[in-house]
Design a protein around this motif. Structure first.
Motif, short mmCIF file in Angstrom:
data_model
loop_
_atom_site.label_atom_id
_atom_site.label_comp_id
_atom_site.label_asym_id
_atom_site.label_seq_id
_atom_site.Cartn_x
_atom_site.Cartn_y
_atom_site.Cartn_z
N GLN A 167 0.83 -1.21 0.00
CA GLN A 167 0.00 0.00 0.00
C GLN A 167 0.86 1.26 0.00
N ARG A 168 2.00 1.21 0.69
CA ARG A 168 2.93 2.34 0.64
C ARG A 168 3.47 2.53 -0.77
N LEU A 169 3.72 1.41 -1.45
CA LEU A 169 4.18 1.49 -2.84
C LEU A 169 3.11 2.11 -3.72
N PRO B 52 -7.22 3.83 1.68
CA PRO B 52 -5.83 3.36 1.56
C PRO B 52 -5.36 2.44 2.68
N THR B 53 -6.05 2.41 3.82
CA THR B 53 -5.57 1.59 4.94
C THR B 53 -6.53 0.47 5.32
N THR B 54 -7.56 0.24 4.52
CA THR B 54 -8.50 -0.84 4.83
C THR B 54 -7.80 -2.20 4.82
N GLY B 55 -8.01 -2.96 5.86
CA GLY B 55 -7.43 -4.29 5.95
C GLY B 55 -6.03 -4.33 6.52
N LEU B 56 -5.44 -3.16 6.82
CA LEU B 56 -4.09 -3.13 7.37
C LEU B 56 -4.14 -3.19 8.89
N ASP B 57 -3.08 -3.72 9.49
CA ASP B 57 -3.02 -3.73 10.94
C ASP B 57 -2.70 -2.31 11.43
N PRO B 58 -2.92 -2.04 12.73
CA PRO B 58 -2.73 -0.66 13.24
C PRO B 58 -1.36 -0.07 12.95
N ASN B 59 -0.29 -0.86 13.05
CA ASN B 59 1.05 -0.34 12.78
C ASN B 59 1.22 0.06 11.32
N ALA B 60 0.76 -0.79 10.42
CA ALA B 60 0.85 -0.49 8.98
C ALA B 60 0.01 0.73 8.64
N ARG B 61 -1.14 0.85 9.30
CA ARG B 61 -2.01 2.01 9.05
C ARG B 61 -1.30 3.31 9.45
N ARG B 62 -0.63 3.28 10.59
CA ARG B 62 0.05 4.48 11.06
C ARG B 62 1.26 4.83 10.19
N GLU B 63 1.89 3.83 9.58
CA GLU B 63 2.98 4.10 8.65
C GLU B 63 2.47 4.87 7.43
N ILE B 64 1.28 4.54 6.98
CA ILE B 64 0.65 5.29 5.88
C ILE B 64 0.38 6.72 6.33
N TRP B 65 -0.11 6.87 7.56
CA TRP B 65 -0.41 8.21 8.08
C TRP B 65 0.84 9.08 8.10
N VAL B 66 1.97 8.51 8.51
CA VAL B 66 3.22 9.27 8.57
C VAL B 66 3.59 9.80 7.18
N THR C 104 -12.60 7.05 3.64
CA THR C 104 -12.29 6.18 4.77
C THR C 104 -13.54 5.92 5.60
N HIS C 105 -13.53 4.81 6.35
CA HIS C 105 -14.58 4.61 7.35
C HIS C 105 -13.96 4.58 8.75
N TYR C 106 -12.68 4.99 8.83
CA TYR C 106 -12.00 5.06 10.11
C TYR C 106 -12.07 6.50 10.65
N MET C 107 -12.74 6.67 11.78
CA MET C 107 -12.87 8.02 12.36
C MET C 107 -11.51 8.63 12.69
N GLU C 108 -10.64 7.84 13.33
CA GLU C 108 -9.36 8.35 13.77
C GLU C 108 -8.52 8.80 12.58
N GLU C 109 -8.62 8.06 11.47
CA GLU C 109 -7.87 8.41 10.27
C GLU C 109 -8.31 9.77 9.73
N ALA C 110 -9.60 9.98 9.65
CA ALA C 110 -10.13 11.26 9.18
C ALA C 110 -9.69 12.39 10.10
#
Length: 311
Positions: free
Chosen positions: A140-142, A160-174, A191-197
């Motif tokens: 997903q980073r690629l 972009p982060t659907t199906g990723l574990d919390p650590n992988a999701r935060r790497e995308i956020w960075v 997104t459907h993730y509140m924290e991501e938005a």
């Protein structure tokens, strides 16, 4: 004076057979703004973004990108957009660097741009790895790196982060927060993730069943009623929770029977909290735990629809 819009959507409708996916949506997105389209699966987010991308055509209404329609301007608009879809397929036996070089060649970009993207997405150690051997988060980073190769004025990311574990999701956020600091790119993120938005976006548009329910920044969305508080409570397992939401309740209680947990929005703690205690006591409902917390986007969505974002 109103800011010039990079993206304008005017009264757009889109249907697929019996499904009216987008119902007259209008929005304006100014330059440099990071915008979240927040809503549950099936809300119409992807359909709306695909129309902005030019993949789908509206049945009604119009979409302008930098003041231009897709018709007759496809080549120019493709060069200013960066797009990452829900799923990206790669050539498995190309390395990370080779994959980026392939896509860079479409824009006549040089190797130094590939190197800077590899650094941005944190895949330097995977530069020579075959794509087939990457983890889901690395793939997903690629995908985001590919979308950023052409220094897009507008970046469109679909879940972009659907199906990723919390650590992988935060790497995308960075990666996206770095982009926000270093460029004037405008971004739309579904997104459907509140924290991501909340973490990534300046402006949030809440969508459900093809319509915009509410929009604004976090302060506008959650603090429109400054006095409103959220009370969460649980009752003892031997209490009869079926009475909790019966007719005549002075409160609008959202009740989770599986966890014997209730949520109430109140305005005046000194008046309404004693009334809640009295209401529970009259029904022999034994209070186990009670806590106050801030309102969340899920609370707002539930108050608007009667459902949670992840239902």
């Amino acid at each position: 004076m109103q800011e010039t819009a990079v993206i304008e959507v005017k009264g757009v409708h889109k249907s697929f057979k019996t499904v009216h996916a987008v119902k007259g949506i209008s929005l304006r997105i100014p330059k440099g703004q990071f915008v979240a389209l927040l809503g549950p699966n099936g809300a119409g987010k992807t359909t709306l973004v695909e129309m902005i991308e030019g993949i789908q055509k509206p049945d009604e209404g119009e979409i302008l990108i930098l003041g231009k329609h897709w018709k007759s301007n496809e080549e120019e608009l493709h060069r200013i957009l960066g797009i990452s879809l829900q799923e990206t397929r790669y050539i498995d036996k190309l390395t990370v660097a080779e994959t980026l070089q392939l896509f860079a060649s479409f824009f006549n970009l040089y190797r130094d741009r590939v190197d800077s993207i590899i650094d941005l997405i944190g895949l330097e150690e995977k530069r020579k790895s075959y794509v087939v051997n990457l983890s889901g988060g690395q793939r997903q980073r690629l995908a985001i790196g590919i979308a950023l190769l052409n220094n897009p004025k507008i970046l469109l990311l679909d879940e972009p982060t659907t199906g990723l574990d919390p650590n992988a999701r935060r790497e995308i956020w960075v990666i996206l927060m770095k982009l926000k600091e270093q460029s004037e790119t405008t971004m739309i993120l579904t997104t459907h993730y509140m924290e991501e938005a909340e973490q990534l976006c300046d402006y949030i548009i809440i969508i459900d069943q093809g319509e915009i329910l509410k929009e604004g920044n976090m302060e506008q969305l959650l603090n429109s009623d400054q006095e409103k508080k959220i009370v969460e409570f649980t009752i003892e397992s031997n209490s009869f929770s079926r009475e909790i939401t019966e007719t005549g309740s002075p409160f609008q209680i959202q009740w989770d029977p599986a966890r014997k947990k209730g949520i109430v929005e109140i305005h005046h703690i000194d008046k309404e909290l004693p009334a809640l205690f009295e209401y529970l006591g009259q029904r022999n409902l034994q209070l186990k735990n009670l806590e106050f917390r801030k309102r969340t986007l899920d609370d707002l969505f539930t108050s608007l629809t009667g459902r949670h974002l992840h239902e």
